[in-house]
Design an enzyme around this catalytic site. Structure first.
Site, PDB file in Angstrom:
ATOM      1  N   ARG A 211       1.112  -0.844   0.269  1.00  0.00           N
ATOM      2  CA  ARG A 211       0.087   0.016  -0.167  1.00  0.00           C
ATOM      3  C   ARG A 211       0.752   0.693  -0.421  1.00  0.00           C
ATOM      4  O   ARG A 211       0.930   2.433  -1.002  1.00  0.00           O
ATOM      5  CB  ARG A 211      -0.728   0.224   1.334  1.00  0.00           C
ATOM      6  CG  ARG A 211      -1.531  -0.740   1.366  1.00  0.00           C
ATOM      7  CD  ARG A 211      -2.906  -0.722   2.276  1.00  0.00           C
ATOM      8  NE  ARG A 211      -3.058  -1.452   3.780  1.00  0.00           N
ATOM      9  CZ  ARG A 211      -2.723  -2.513   4.304  1.00  0.00           C
ATOM     10  NH1 ARG A 211      -3.688  -3.328   3.067  1.00  0.00           N
ATOM     11  NH2 ARG A 211      -2.393  -3.231   5.169  1.00  0.00           N
ATOM     12  N   PHE A 227     -10.420  -5.828  -6.624  1.00  0.00           N
ATOM     13  CA  PHE A 227     -10.691  -6.282  -4.964  1.00  0.00           C
ATOM     14  C   PHE A 227     -10.134  -5.476  -4.693  1.00  0.00           C
ATOM     15  O   PHE A 227      -9.729  -5.942  -3.495  1.00  0.00           O
ATOM     16  CB  PHE A 227     -10.363  -7.720  -5.025  1.00  0.00           C
ATOM     17  CG  PHE A 227     -10.043  -8.415  -6.638  1.00  0.00           C
ATOM     18  CD1 PHE A 227     -11.474  -9.278  -7.175  1.00  0.00           C
ATOM     19  CD2 PHE A 227      -9.152  -8.233  -7.239  1.00  0.00           C
ATOM     20  CE1 PHE A 227     -10.751 -10.114  -7.703  1.00  0.00           C
ATOM     21  CE2 PHE A 227      -9.426  -9.016  -9.286  1.00  0.00           C
ATOM     22  CZ  PHE A 227     -10.474 -10.540  -8.874  1.00  0.00           C
ATOM     23  N   ASP A 249     -15.457  -4.143  -6.320  1.00  0.00           N
ATOM     24  CA  ASP A 249     -15.527  -5.513  -5.329  1.00  0.00           C
ATOM     25  C   ASP A 249     -16.546  -5.795  -5.377  1.00  0.00           C
ATOM     26  O   ASP A 249     -17.723  -5.372  -5.755  1.00  0.00           O
ATOM     27  CB  ASP A 249     -15.381  -4.632  -3.859  1.00  0.00           C
ATOM     28  CG  ASP A 249     -14.230  -6.496  -3.032  1.00  0.00           C
ATOM     29  OD1 ASP A 249     -13.358  -6.451  -3.196  1.00  0.00           O
ATOM     30  OD2 ASP A 249     -15.130  -6.922  -2.693  1.00  0.00           O
ATOM     31  N   SER A 250     -17.285  -7.169  -6.064  1.00  0.00           N
ATOM     32  CA  SER A 250     -18.533  -7.391  -4.960  1.00  0.00           C
ATOM     33  C   SER A 250     -19.106  -7.502  -4.748  1.00  0.00           C
ATOM     34  O   SER A 250     -20.681  -7.705  -4.387  1.00  0.00           O
ATOM     35  CB  SER A 250     -17.977  -9.160  -5.990  1.00  0.00           C
ATOM     36  OG  SER A 250     -17.857  -9.651  -4.915  1.00  0.00           O
ATOM     37  N   ASP A 297      -5.562  -7.171  -6.566  1.00  0.00           N
ATOM     38  CA  ASP A 297      -5.557  -7.693  -4.979  1.00  0.00           C
ATOM     39  C   ASP A 297      -6.675  -8.956  -5.223  1.00  0.00           C
ATOM     40  O   ASP A 297      -7.040  -8.649  -4.344  1.00  0.00           O
ATOM     41  CB  ASP A 297      -5.041  -6.876  -4.209  1.00  0.00           C
ATOM     42  CG  ASP A 297      -4.526  -7.702  -2.684  1.00  0.00           C
ATOM     43  OD1 ASP A 297      -3.678  -8.916  -2.744  1.00  0.00           O
ATOM     44  OD2 ASP A 297      -4.801  -7.229  -1.433  1.00  0.00           O
ATOM     45  N   CYS A 337      -2.327 -14.239  -3.622  1.00  0.00           N
ATOM     46  CA  CYS A 337      -1.988 -15.040  -2.425  1.00  0.00           C
ATOM     47  C   CYS A 337      -2.713 -16.054  -1.934  1.00  0.00           C
ATOM     48  O   CYS A 337      -2.510 -17.347  -1.623  1.00  0.00           O
ATOM     49  CB  CYS A 337      -3.477 -14.484  -0.819  1.00  0.00           C
ATOM     50  SG  CYS A 337      -4.384 -14.135  -1.736  1.00  0.00           S
TER      51      CYS A 337
HETATM   52  N1  SAH Z   1      -7.149  -5.598  -1.957  1.00  0.00           N
HETATM   53  C1  SAH Z   1      -7.856  -6.134  -0.119  1.00  0.00           C
HETATM   54  C2  SAH Z   1      -8.186  -7.055   0.087  1.00  0.00           C
HETATM   55  C3  SAH Z   1      -8.543  -8.184  -1.583  1.00  0.00           C
HETATM   56  S1  SAH Z   1      -9.812  -9.682  -0.386  1.00  0.00           S
HETATM   57  C4  SAH Z   1      -7.363  -5.175   0.521  1.00  0.00           C
HETATM   58  O1  SAH Z   1      -5.751  -4.582   0.456  1.00  0.00           O
HETATM   59  O2  SAH Z   1      -8.078  -5.003   1.146  1.00  0.00           O
HETATM   60  C5  SAH Z   1     -10.531 -10.006  -2.197  1.00  0.00           C
HETATM   61  C6  SAH Z   1     -11.895  -9.017  -2.524  1.00  0.00           C
HETATM   62  O3  SAH Z   1     -12.363  -9.661  -3.745  1.00  0.00           O
HETATM   63  C7  SAH Z   1     -12.287  -9.333  -1.391  1.00  0.00           C
HETATM   64  O4  SAH Z   1     -12.948  -8.273  -0.814  1.00  0.00           O
HETATM   65  C8  SAH Z   1     -14.141  -9.936  -2.236  1.00  0.00           C
HETATM   66  O5  SAH Z   1     -14.998  -9.842  -1.753  1.00  0.00           O
HETATM   67  C9  SAH Z   1     -13.000  -9.914  -3.352  1.00  0.00           C
HETATM   68  N2  SAH Z   1     -14.118 -10.248  -5.041  1.00  0.00           N
HETATM   69  C10 SAH Z   1     -14.110 -12.065  -4.596  1.00  0.00           C
HETATM   70  N3  SAH Z   1     -14.355 -12.258  -5.958  1.00  0.00           N
HETATM   71  C11 SAH Z   1     -14.491 -11.050  -6.519  1.00  0.00           C
HETATM   72  C12 SAH Z   1     -14.832 -11.027  -8.296  1.00  0.00           C
HETATM   73  N4  SAH Z   1     -14.988 -12.003  -9.406  1.00  0.00           N
HETATM   74  N5  SAH Z   1     -15.012  -9.885  -8.674  1.00  0.00           N
HETATM   75  C13 SAH Z   1     -15.778  -8.799  -7.743  1.00  0.00           C
HETATM   76  N6  SAH Z   1     -14.809  -9.311  -6.079  1.00  0.00           N
HETATM   77  C14 SAH Z   1     -14.519  -9.726  -5.710  1.00  0.00           C
END
Ligand code: SAH
Length: 392
Positions: A211, A227, A249-250, A297, A337
């Site tokens: 970050r 994400f 994000d979803s 991510d 991850c």
């Molecule tokens: N980048 C974030 C952590 C990501 S965790 C941080 O730094 O805090 C992964 C995220 O992906 C979750 O919030 C989940 O809701 C989202 N997610 C999972 N599959 C998804 C998809 N197909 N489309 C959009 N979001 C998705």
């Protein structure tokens, strides 16, 4: 004391101090150990290999606490391991810069199945093995001695519990807490962790350094955070002076938390989009949108190596679209991850995506988790977060 006797020639990985004993390597169990009990592990010809916690239901049938035959696994043992882990953080992290810190990183700190994160005045304990469950009360007591002013919340509800035959265990174990998310400082930004409902122990502490990197690259850039969850990268990009941030994000809960983080830090607004990233990237491409900096991510597409192939297609897809959306001279911060995807494989997938997108790209930096998420050399599985900073 109960014993696990290994099959012939199955002691090699333990001699290299890898802490896992797989059920297929065990010839017989002597005695009648309870789940979580400490057992001796010995080779077929009687050589002592370690004191380990017994997980009768798991494919990882035992996890070694110590390879030293003279050592006793008792309250003092855990006191020493906890204070060693805390001392390493004190040496490796700039004092006072961050109130969100991983204090114990499981196997990598010699404490299999035990994760402890600290958010300001709250410690969050996450246990994931029968052995760790056995020592819950001891851990809580010792943490309350090490951190007298802190509350302790247990958040043991990860998916792997079912593999161990354990029931989730979630709740306040020490001190008091109003139930509202805990606010903590990270490099001058204010974030909230919700130990009860948030992902992991409440926040993605493992992305702290990345970050900060995103923030340093953001000035005057048009950026895309895919994400975004609770907006760690979104907030960092805005704090770095991004011209714009589109955050996708979803999860509507994730997006609400992200919006709150932006407002709490007094930053200009981001644009939030509740959507499936795979579909959203295609749509942005069809609209001819372009960005200077993109963060990818995603969640763990491949928790185990067995799922790596399907996961690889997912990673390839999002990286391919990211390359198509990136302006010439842009930067891509791309992560995986997934324990099942090695750094080598991840690099190959990203290379394949660049090739298919027709983009000439360079790795500028290899990225990973910060120093409070160390990888023990005898436990390479601890190195789960890999990332690349790519320039085009
Ligand atoms: N980048 C974030 C952590 C990501 S965790 C941080 O730094 O805090 C992964 C995220 O992906 C979750 O919030 C989940 O809701 C989202 N997610 C999972 N599959 C998804 C998809 N197909 N489309 C959009 N979001 C998705």
């Amino acid at each position: 004391m109960a014993k696990l006797i290994l099959k012939a020639d199955k002691e090699k990985s333990l001699l290299r101090r890898h802490p896992w004993v797989f059920s297929g390597a065990v010839e017989r169990v002597e005695g009648n150990p309870d789940s979580g009990a400490t057992v001796q592990v010995r080779s077929r010809d009687g050589q002592f290999l370690g004191w380990a916690a017994y997980s009768p239901q798991s494919r990882i049938i035992a996890r070694v606490w110590t390879f030293d035959e003279r050592s006793r696994v008792d309250a003092d043992f855990f006191r020493r391991r906890l204070s060693d882990a805390v001392a390493v953080r004190a040496r490796m992290l700039e004092p006072g810069a961050n109130e969100g810190v991983r204090l114990v990183h499981a196997e990598s700190d010699g404490l299999p199945g035990i994760v402890i994160d600290r958010y300001a005045g709250m410690l969050v304990l996450q246990l994931s093995s029968a052995g760790a469950y056995q020592w819950r009360d001891t851990l809580v007591e010792q943490l309350s001695e090490l951190f007298p002013q802190h509350a302790i919340f247990e958040r043991s509800d990860s998916d792997v519990l079912t593999l161990e035959g354990l029931a989730p265990s979630v709740g306040l174990r020490h001190g008091s807490w109003s139930g509202t998310p805990i606010e903590f400082d990270e490099n001058g930004l204010r974030f909230n962790a919700d130990p009860q409902h948030g992902h992991k122990t409440g926040f993605y502490l493992d992305q702290r350094d990345n970050r900060a990197l995103a923030r340093s690259l953001a000035k005057a850039r048009e950026t895309l955070d895919c994400f975004c969850y609770s907006g760690g990268f979104t907030t960092a990009l805005l704090a770095g002076g991004a011209a714009s941030v589109l955050a996708i994000d979803s999860s509507s809960e994730g997006l609400r938390a992200a919006q709150a983080h932006v407002e709490r830090n007094g930053l200009p607004p981001a644009q939030f989009l509740e959507a499936d990233v795979f579909q959203a990237l295609r749509k942005l491409r069809d609209q001819g949108r372009q960005f200077d900096l993109i963060v990818l991510d995603p969640p763990k597409f491949a928790p185990t190596a067995a799922l790596a192939e399907r996961a690889a297609r997912g990673y390839k897809d999002i990286n391919l679209y990211a390359f198509k959306l990136l302006r010439k001279g842009g930067a891509l911060l791309t992560f995986s991850c997934s324990g099942g995807i090695s750094p080598d494989l991840f690099q190959k997938i990203v290379a394949g995506a660049a090739l298919d997108a027709g983009v000439q790209a360079h790795i500028v930096r290899r990225l990973g988790a910060p120093p409070d998420h160390p990888t023990a050399l005898n436990f390479p599985e601890g190195d789960y977060l890999k990332g690349l900073l790519i320039s085009t």
